[in-house]
Design a protein around this motif. Structure first.
Motif, PDB file in Angstrom:
ATOM      1  N   UNK A 116      -2.278  -1.570   1.753  1.00  0.00           N
ATOM      2  CA  UNK A 116      -2.179  -3.020   1.819  1.00  0.00           C
ATOM      3  C   UNK A 116      -1.397  -3.534   3.003  1.00  0.00           C
ATOM      4  N   UNK A 117      -0.149  -3.109   3.170  1.00  0.00           N
ATOM      5  CA  UNK A 117       0.689  -3.596   4.261  1.00  0.00           C
ATOM      6  C   UNK A 117       0.600  -2.735   5.504  1.00  0.00           C
ATOM      7  N   UNK A 118      -0.252  -1.745   5.514  1.00  0.00           N
ATOM      8  CA  UNK A 118      -0.383  -0.836   6.647  1.00  0.00           C
ATOM      9  C   UNK A 118      -1.601  -1.239   7.458  1.00  0.00           C
ATOM     10  N   UNK A 119      -1.431  -1.381   8.788  1.00  0.00           N
ATOM     11  CA  UNK A 119      -2.574  -1.667   9.644  1.00  0.00           C
ATOM     12  C   UNK A 119      -2.808  -0.475  10.557  1.00  0.00           C
ATOM     13  N   UNK A 120      -4.071  -0.252  10.861  1.00  0.00           N
ATOM     14  CA  UNK A 120      -4.470   0.839  11.742  1.00  0.00           C
ATOM     15  C   UNK A 120      -5.168   0.255  12.950  1.00  0.00           C
ATOM     16  N   UNK A 121      -4.712   0.650  14.130  1.00  0.00           N
ATOM     17  CA  UNK A 121      -5.332   0.237  15.380  1.00  0.00           C
ATOM     18  C   UNK A 121      -6.189   1.390  15.849  1.00  0.00           C
ATOM     19  N   UNK A 122      -7.474   1.150  15.959  1.00  0.00           N
ATOM     20  CA  UNK A 122      -8.410   2.206  16.315  1.00  0.00           C
ATOM     21  C   UNK A 122      -9.642   1.581  16.933  1.00  0.00           C
ATOM     22  N   UNK A 123     -10.239   2.283  17.885  1.00  0.00           N
ATOM     23  CA  UNK A 123     -11.446   1.750  18.509  1.00  0.00           C
ATOM     24  C   UNK A 123     -12.676   1.962  17.635  1.00  0.00           C
ATOM     25  N   UNK A 124     -12.642   2.963  16.746  1.00  0.00           N
ATOM     26  CA  UNK A 124     -13.743   3.159  15.796  1.00  0.00           C
ATOM     27  C   UNK A 124     -13.211   3.908  14.578  1.00  0.00           C
ATOM     28  N   UNK A 125     -13.952   3.832  13.490  1.00  0.00           N
ATOM     29  CA  UNK A 125     -13.518   4.482  12.251  1.00  0.00           C
ATOM     30  C   UNK A 125     -13.531   6.001  12.370  1.00  0.00           C
ATOM     31  N   UNK A 132      -0.397   3.126  13.934  1.00  0.00           N
ATOM     32  CA  UNK A 132      -0.304   2.581  12.581  1.00  0.00           C
ATOM     33  C   UNK A 132       1.016   1.830  12.502  1.00  0.00           C
ATOM     34  N   UNK A 133       0.972   0.655  11.875  1.00  0.00           N
ATOM     35  CA  UNK A 133       2.162  -0.167  11.696  1.00  0.00           C
ATOM     36  C   UNK A 133       2.238  -0.648  10.258  1.00  0.00           C
ATOM     37  N   UNK A 134       3.452  -0.676   9.728  1.00  0.00           N
ATOM     38  CA  UNK A 134       3.734  -1.321   8.448  1.00  0.00           C
ATOM     39  C   UNK A 134       4.035  -2.775   8.773  1.00  0.00           C
ATOM     40  N   UNK A 135       3.377  -3.708   8.084  1.00  0.00           N
ATOM     41  CA  UNK A 135       3.526  -5.129   8.377  1.00  0.00           C
ATOM     42  C   UNK A 135       4.393  -5.782   7.319  1.00  0.00           C
ATOM     43  N   UNK A 136       5.371  -6.546   7.775  1.00  0.00           N
ATOM     44  CA  UNK A 136       6.224  -7.321   6.891  1.00  0.00           C
ATOM     45  C   UNK A 136       6.401  -8.705   7.505  1.00  0.00           C
ATOM     46  N   UNK A 137       7.086  -9.586   6.810  1.00  0.00           N
ATOM     47  CA  UNK A 137       7.289 -10.933   7.331  1.00  0.00           C
ATOM     48  C   UNK A 137       8.314 -10.890   8.458  1.00  0.00           C
ATOM     49  N   UNK A 138       7.880 -11.190   9.688  1.00  0.00           N
ATOM     50  CA  UNK A 138       8.775 -11.261  10.832  1.00  0.00           C
ATOM     51  C   UNK A 138       8.978  -9.958  11.590  1.00  0.00           C
ATOM     52  N   UNK A 139       8.393  -8.856  11.123  1.00  0.00           N
ATOM     53  CA  UNK A 139       8.519  -7.586  11.844  1.00  0.00           C
ATOM     54  C   UNK A 139       7.407  -6.628  11.449  1.00  0.00           C
TER      55      UNK A 139
END
Length: 167
Positions: A116-125, A132-139
Motif C-alpha cells: 500500500x505505502x510502497x511505490x516502485x519506480x520501474x520502466x516495465x513490470x 522503491x520508496x515507502x511513502x508517508x505524509x511529508x516524506x
C-alpha cells in the motif's frame, strides 16, 4: 430591579424550535436507493477505500543527502508527479566526484498493492525495480530494491518534501 422569569409562552417557543431543529436534522439522511454500483473497470483504475494513493499528499519533490561508504554523501532529489511518473537525480558529493554528471532516472512508478505505502519506480513490470520508496505524509524513505524492506538505519534514508508538484 426585579428580574423577570421566562413565561410559559417563551419556554414553549424554545422547545418548539429545538424540536423543529431535531426533526430537520433527522430528516436529512442521504438517499442511497436507486444508486447504481460502480463499474468494475472503474474500480480497477481508482484506489478504493483508505489507500495511500488517495489519502496522502504524495506528489511533489523530496530531497536529502543519503549515506555513502566511499564519499561524504549522495544528494538525492525525487520528483513524484500526479500522472505516476517520477524523476530521480543522484549526485555523489566530494571534491573530485562532484564533477561527474548526475545519475538520472525518468519513468513510471506504481503503488505496490500488498504494501500500500510502497511505490516502485520501474520502466516495465519485467525489469528489476530502479527504486522503491515507502511513502508517508511529508516524506519518503528509500527501501531495498528487490523486497521493499527497510534499510539499516532507515531514518538516514528519508527524503523530506520540499515542494508541491508543478503542473
Amino acid at each position: 430591579m426585579q428580574q423577570r422569569l421566562p413565561t410559559r409562552h417563551a419556554l414553549g417557543l424554545v422547545f418548539l424550535s429545538l424540536g423543529v431543529l431535531w426533526l430537520t436534522a433527522c430528516a436529512s439522511k442521504p438517499v442511497t436507493e436507486n444508486v447504481p454500483p460502480p463499474r468494475i473497470d472503474q474500480l480497477m483504475q481508482q484506489p478504493v477505500g483508505d489507500a495511500p494513493q488517495n489519502m496522502l499528499d504524495w506528489s511533489g519533490t523530496y530531497q536529502a543527502v543519503l549515506p555513502c561508504n566511499a564519499c561524504p554523501g549522495i544528494a538525492m532529489s525525487v520528483q513524484l508527479r500526479e500522472d505516476h511518473t517520477a524523476v530521480v537525480r543522484e549526485r555523489k558529493l566530494g571534491s573530485d566526484i562532484e564533477k561527474a554528471p548526475d545519475q538520472t532516472y525518468k519513468g513510471a512508478f506504481y503503488f505496490d498493492s500488498p504494501h500500500g505505502s510502497l511505490i516502485t519506480l520501474s520502466t516495465s513490470a519485467q525489469e528489476a525495480p530502479a527504486y522503491k520508496f515507502w511513502v508517508s505524509e511529508g516524506w519518503i524513505e528509500l527501501r531495498e530494491r528487490s523486497t521493499g524492506n527497510a534499510l539499516p538505519q532507515s531514518s538516514m534514508y528519508r527524503l523530506r518534501k520540499t515542494s508541491q508538484p508543478s503542473n
